[in-house]
Design a protein around this motif. Structure first.
Motif, PDB file in Angstrom:
ATOM      1  N   ILE A   1       0.810  -1.203   0.000  1.00 29.29           N
ATOM      2  CA  ILE A   1       0.000   0.000   0.000  1.00 29.29           C
ATOM      3  C   ILE A   1       0.851   1.263   0.000  1.00 29.29           C
ATOM      4  CG2 ILE A   1      -0.197   0.307   2.501  1.00 29.29           C
ATOM      5  CD1 ILE A   1      -3.004   0.640  -0.146  1.00 29.29           C
ATOM      6  N   THR A   2       2.127   1.140   0.379  1.00 30.29           N
ATOM      7  CA  THR A   2       3.011   2.307   0.403  1.00 30.29           C
ATOM      8  C   THR A   2       3.118   2.948  -0.960  1.00 30.29           C
ATOM      9  OG1 THR A   2       4.311   1.325   2.194  1.00 30.29           O
ATOM     10  CG2 THR A   2       5.335   3.107   0.954  1.00 30.29           C
ATOM     11  N   VAL A   3       3.240   2.134  -2.000  1.00 30.07           N
ATOM     12  CA  VAL A   3       3.392   2.679  -3.346  1.00 30.07           C
ATOM     13  C   VAL A   3       2.109   3.383  -3.781  1.00 30.07           C
ATOM     14  CG1 VAL A   3       2.616   0.608  -4.584  1.00 30.07           C
ATOM     15  CG2 VAL A   3       4.246   2.171  -5.666  1.00 30.07           C
ATOM     16  N   VAL A   4       0.963   2.932  -3.301  1.00 26.20           N
ATOM     17  CA  VAL A   4      -0.300   3.599  -3.635  1.00 26.20           C
ATOM     18  C   VAL A   4      -0.356   4.971  -2.968  1.00 26.20           C
ATOM     19  CG1 VAL A   4      -2.813   3.427  -3.577  1.00 26.20           C
ATOM     20  CG2 VAL A   4      -1.443   1.358  -3.865  1.00 26.20           C
ATOM     21  N   VAL A   5       0.103   5.067  -1.724  1.00 22.57           N
ATOM     22  CA  VAL A   5       0.139   6.355  -1.032  1.00 22.57           C
ATOM     23  C   VAL A   5       1.107   7.304  -1.736  1.00 22.57           C
ATOM     24  CG1 VAL A   5       0.708   7.532   1.131  1.00 22.57           C
ATOM     25  CG2 VAL A   5      -0.514   5.344   1.176  1.00 22.57           C
TER      26      VAL A   5
ATOM     27  N   ILE B   1      -7.457   1.933  -7.771  1.00 23.18           N
ATOM     28  CA  ILE B   1      -6.429   2.919  -8.113  1.00 23.18           C
ATOM     29  C   ILE B   1      -7.081   4.213  -8.570  1.00 23.18           C
ATOM     30  CG2 ILE B   1      -4.455   3.404  -9.606  1.00 23.18           C
ATOM     31  CD1 ILE B   1      -4.006   1.293  -7.399  1.00 23.18           C
ATOM     32  N   GLN B   2      -8.199   4.114  -9.245  1.00 28.57           N
ATOM     33  CA  GLN B   2      -8.933   5.314  -9.641  1.00 28.57           C
ATOM     34  C   GLN B   2      -9.393   6.088  -8.410  1.00 28.57           C
ATOM     35  OE1 GLN B   2     -12.142   5.434 -12.909  1.00 28.57           O
ATOM     36  NE2 GLN B   2     -13.361   5.576 -11.044  1.00 28.57           N
ATOM     37  N   ALA B   3      -9.834   5.390  -7.369  1.00 26.59           N
ATOM     38  CA  ALA B   3     -10.236   6.047  -6.124  1.00 26.59           C
ATOM     39  C   ALA B   3      -9.033   6.749  -5.482  1.00 26.59           C
ATOM     40  CB  ALA B   3     -10.830   5.028  -5.153  1.00 26.59           C
ATOM     41  N   ALA B   4      -7.867   6.109  -5.540  1.00 26.36           N
ATOM     42  CA  ALA B   4      -6.656   6.725  -5.000  1.00 26.36           C
ATOM     43  C   ALA B   4      -6.334   8.013  -5.757  1.00 26.36           C
ATOM     44  CB  ALA B   4      -5.486   5.748  -5.098  1.00 26.36           C
TER      45      ALA B   4
ATOM     46  N   SER C   1      -6.228  22.534   2.109  1.00 26.44           N
ATOM     47  CA  SER C   1      -5.566  21.654   1.159  1.00 26.44           C
ATOM     48  C   SER C   1      -4.780  20.554   1.859  1.00 26.44           C
ATOM     49  CB  SER C   1      -4.632  22.470   0.249  1.00 26.44           C
ATOM     50  OG  SER C   1      -4.051  21.660  -0.742  1.00 26.44           O
ATOM     51  N   LEU C   2      -3.972  20.928   2.832  1.00 22.75           N
ATOM     52  CA  LEU C   2      -3.120  19.963   3.528  1.00 22.75           C
ATOM     53  C   LEU C   2      -3.941  18.994   4.387  1.00 22.75           C
ATOM     54  CD1 LEU C   2      -0.170  22.278   4.671  1.00 22.75           C
ATOM     55  CD2 LEU C   2      -0.229  20.724   2.714  1.00 22.75           C
ATOM     56  N   ILE C   3      -4.907  19.538   5.106  1.00 21.06           N
ATOM     57  CA  ILE C   3      -5.694  18.688   6.013  1.00 21.06           C
ATOM     58  C   ILE C   3      -6.658  17.805   5.232  1.00 21.06           C
ATOM     59  CG2 ILE C   3      -7.346  18.681   7.926  1.00 21.06           C
ATOM     60  CD1 ILE C   3      -5.998  21.234   8.943  1.00 21.06           C
ATOM     61  N   PHE C   4      -7.281  18.332   4.180  1.00 27.04           N
ATOM     62  CA  PHE C   4      -8.149  17.503   3.348  1.00 27.04           C
ATOM     63  C   PHE C   4      -7.372  16.330   2.773  1.00 27.04           C
ATOM     64  CE2 PHE C   4     -12.275  19.701   1.871  1.00 27.04           C
ATOM     65  CZ  PHE C   4     -12.517  20.184   3.138  1.00 27.04           C
ATOM     66  N   LEU C   5      -6.173  16.595   2.266  1.00 27.80           N
ATOM     67  CA  LEU C   5      -5.361  15.525   1.687  1.00 27.80           C
ATOM     68  C   LEU C   5      -5.013  14.492   2.753  1.00 27.80           C
ATOM     69  CD1 LEU C   5      -3.802  14.324  -0.690  1.00 27.80           C
ATOM     70  CD2 LEU C   5      -1.867  15.803  -0.083  1.00 27.80           C
ATOM     71  N   THR C   6      -4.611  14.949   3.937  1.00 30.43           N
ATOM     72  CA  THR C   6      -4.246  14.031   5.019  1.00 30.43           C
ATOM     73  C   THR C   6      -5.435  13.200   5.482  1.00 30.43           C
ATOM     74  OG1 THR C   6      -2.536  15.580   5.774  1.00 30.43           O
ATOM     75  CG2 THR C   6      -3.255  13.887   7.321  1.00 30.43           C
ATOM     76  N   VAL C   7      -6.556  13.869   5.735  1.00 32.06           N
ATOM     77  CA  VAL C   7      -7.760  13.171   6.209  1.00 32.06           C
ATOM     78  C   VAL C   7      -8.251  12.184   5.164  1.00 32.06           C
ATOM     79  CG1 VAL C   7     -10.202  13.490   6.792  1.00 32.06           C
ATOM     80  CG2 VAL C   7      -8.475  15.001   7.781  1.00 32.06           C
ATOM     81  N   TRP C   8      -8.183  12.575   3.898  1.00 30.33           N
ATOM     82  CA  TRP C   8      -8.664  11.711   2.828  1.00 30.33           C
ATOM     83  C   TRP C   8      -7.791  10.469   2.680  1.00 30.33           C
ATOM     84  CZ3 TRP C   8     -10.846  14.738  -1.970  1.00 30.33           C
ATOM     85  CH2 TRP C   8     -11.982  14.083  -2.444  1.00 30.33           C
TER      86      TRP C   8
ATOM     87  N   PHE D   1      -8.958   6.659   3.200  1.00 33.29           N
ATOM     88  CA  PHE D   1      -8.624   5.671   2.166  1.00 33.29           C
ATOM     89  C   PHE D   1      -7.995   4.429   2.799  1.00 33.29           C
ATOM     90  CE2 PHE D   1      -5.611   4.018  -1.023  1.00 33.29           C
ATOM     91  CZ  PHE D   1      -6.444   3.844  -2.110  1.00 33.29           C
ATOM     92  N   LEU D   2      -7.053   4.644   3.717  1.00 36.22           N
ATOM     93  CA  LEU D   2      -6.376   3.528   4.378  1.00 36.22           C
ATOM     94  C   LEU D   2      -7.328   2.774   5.311  1.00 36.22           C
ATOM     95  CD1 LEU D   2      -2.933   5.200   5.205  1.00 36.22           C
ATOM     96  CD2 LEU D   2      -3.456   3.583   3.366  1.00 36.22           C
ATOM     97  N   VAL D   3      -8.276   3.484   5.923  1.00 37.66           N
ATOM     98  CA  VAL D   3      -9.273   2.821   6.775  1.00 37.66           C
ATOM     99  C   VAL D   3     -10.112   1.860   5.938  1.00 37.66           C
ATOM    100  CG1 VAL D   3     -11.374   3.188   8.125  1.00 37.66           C
ATOM    101  CG2 VAL D   3      -9.358   4.607   8.538  1.00 37.66           C
ATOM    102  N   PHE D   4     -10.544   2.302   4.754  1.00 42.67           N
ATOM    103  CA  PHE D   4     -11.292   1.421   3.854  1.00 42.67           C
ATOM    104  C   PHE D   4     -10.464   0.186   3.514  1.00 42.67           C
ATOM    105  CE2 PHE D   4     -14.566   4.428   3.475  1.00 42.67           C
ATOM    106  CZ  PHE D   4     -15.564   3.964   2.627  1.00 42.67           C
ATOM    107  N   VAL D   5      -9.155   0.388   3.276  1.00 39.34           N
ATOM    108  CA  VAL D   5      -8.281  -0.725   2.912  1.00 39.34           C
ATOM    109  C   VAL D   5      -8.146  -1.702   4.073  1.00 39.34           C
ATOM    110  CG1 VAL D   5      -5.920  -1.373   2.284  1.00 39.34           C
ATOM    111  CG2 VAL D   5      -7.003   0.593   1.184  1.00 39.34           C
TER     112      VAL D   5
END
Length: 504
Positions: free
Chosen positions: A382-386, A427-430, A475-482, A486-490
């Motif tokens: 999953i690291t490469v996806v992040v 991957i599209q969701a990512a 911008s920064l917090i939305f990206l972090t929270v999102w 994403f990882l929670v879903f995984v």
């Protein structure tokens, strides 16, 4: 005390960004300077015969030189086309014919006094962000509608209008790809994904509903995050509003209430007729399969919204006797257009810069170079996806269009991750996590300067740095929270859409 020091440090960081950003030239001259920079950069890069392959094509593409004979011809002959063909220009002016009319006759002011202002104050911030996120149903028109209305709402409840504008812009821009229903964005991105995966035998097809569950939850999470950012970071930093604006709202008169009632009736009738036109057998507003996504209705959403505002604006104006003939309608529309004069001047410079950037292929080269780098990194898990999400967020600073950027990235990354047994829809969701987060801090977003123009109505000293400092926390917090969501879903194995998991 540690938390206070941390907050103070972050505030100093934002203040520094604002000071540096405000040293930038006026937006018009800034984009003139950027256009000149692209011209010089294209000439310099072309000296090295830089070539690259467009994703999905074996044909080599080179950086075009604007200082060549071909480039000079392009710059001279494309000026008018670049300007009048610039999509945001048409969208904004078309929308303002309707929204401006409704504003000039006083409908929006009365509406705010009698609806939004009566809502529980504790929910106003979250309602603004939520409305902004849902605004992508109206495509780019949401950039013109939500932020200025949000600023008016905040101003009229005694809060800083720039905080409202920032919350609205964050919802529309940074939450652009999310929604609680399947939208046009789902159809466009899944169409590109399916086209790419068709080249691989046995690969799954990506449908518009494959990211629906994830985007639905994302809408709610981002609404909560946006509300907290506004109330805990942005608004405290702005402090009390003491700008030069002295506009006040008087109590609604009986005639205004009657006008608002008639406008609501007109709105209901308009929507009812629109629904009837949509559900009518063999409706020309639906696609050939009878669906709505995509459809002529979605493609024509801007004139549909314009006519809606004209309908309710005229109804309100006639009731209050502000509109007594057809000339009155044209007069109010003309007044609305006068307010857009500075925007039109600015868009001339913006359109030339973006056109040069696209013609030279510099944007595509930057995107493909970044994609190739990640493709060459031997990472699994999953690291490469992040890392892919972070790279996409960076590339989004240069290639604003979500569909264009996905068309560049999908042929490389979808195939690479499919070989690693990742589902293309996953991957599209990512990609979508990163696609929106930096929309609100990049000057490549043509609506960035539009929001700046709205901001200047409340603070004429505001500059690009002021807007960047306001939007950076979102911008920064939305990206972090999102990414966390994403990882929670995984980790929990929650499907991203019907039957869509992490792996094929």
């Amino acid at each position: 005390m540690a938390e206070q020091k941390k907050n103070a440090g972050f505030t100093r960081f934002l203040n520094t960004i604002e000071r540096i950003g405000n040293k930038l030239p006026d937006p018009f001259m800034l984009f003139v300077s950027l256009a000149v920079l692209v011209i010089l950069l294209s000439g310099f890069i072309s000296l090295f015969d830089v070539t690259f392959n467009q994703p999905g094509s074996d044909e080599q593409t080179s950086i075009k030189n604007l200082l060549s004979a071909e480039g000079l011809q392009f710059m001279v002959t494309s000026v008018i086309e670049n300007f009048v063909g610039f999509t945001p220009l048409g969208i904004v002016l078309t929308m303002m014919l309707g929204v401006g009319l409704a504003d000039k006759v006083g409908l929006l002011e009365t509406l705010i006094k009698n609806t939004i202002l009566r809502a529980p104050k504790a929910l106003i911030t979250y309602a603004v962000v939520f409305t902004g996120i849902l605004g992508n149903l109206a495509a780019d028109a949401a950039f013109v509608i939500v932020p200025p209305l949000a600023a008016m709402v905040f101003y009229n409840v005694g809060r800083h209008p720039l905080a409202g504008l920032a919350a609205g812009f964050a919802g529309v821009g940074a939450g652009f790809t999310a929604n609680i229903i399947v939208a046009n964005t789902d159809a466009v991105l899944s169409g590109i994904s399916t086209e790419v995966m068709q080249t691989i035998e046995g690969a799954p097809t990506v449908t518009p509903v494959d990211n629906w569950y994830f985007m639905l939850v994302s809408t709610l999470v981002l609404t909560a995050a946006g509300g907290l950012i506004t109330e805990k970071i942005v608004e405290p930093r702005l402090g009390r509003y003491d700008g030069g604006l002295t506009k006040t709202f008087d109590e609604t008169t009986a005639l205004e209430k009657r006008g608002l009632r008639n406008a609501v009736i007109a709105a209901v009738v308009y929507i009812a007729l629109l629904i009837l036109a949509l559900v009518w057998p063999d409706s020309s507003l639906r696609n050939d399969q009878g669906g709505m996504i995509p459809s002529p209705f979605i493609s024509g959403i801007v004139p549909v919204i314009m006519l809606f505002f004209i309908t309710i604006g005229v109804t309100y104006g006639v009731t209050l006797k502000k509109i007594d003939n057809s000339r009155s309608i044209a007069k109010y529309m003309g007044e609305a257009m006068k307010d857009m004069s500075s925007f039109i001047v600015l868009i001339f410079a913006v359109s030339q810069f973006i056109s040069y950037f696209e013609w030279t292929n510099i944007g595509s080269w930057l995107a493909v170079t970044g994609a190739s780098f990640l493709d060459s990194v031997d990472l699994t898990g999953i690291t490469v996806v992040v890392l892919f999400i972070l790279l996409t967020a960076l590339l989004n600073l240069f290639v604003y269009s979500g569909s264009a950027q996905w068309a560049l990235e999908a042929p490389v990354f979808l195939k690479m991750f499919y070989i690693l047994d990742y589902h293309p829809a996953f991957i599209q969701a990512a990609y979508r996590v990163a696609d929106s987060s930096t929309n609100i801090v990049t000057p490549m977003n043509p609506y960035f300067v539009i929001v700046l123009a709205f901001m200047k109505e409340y603070d004429n000293k505001a500059g690009l740095g002021t807007l960047m400092a306001l939007m950076l926390p979102y911008s920064l917090i939305f990206l972090t929270v999102w990414i966390i969501l994403f990882l929670v879903f995984v980790m929990l194995g929650v499907p991203f859409g019907p039957g869509i998991g992490v792996h094929v």
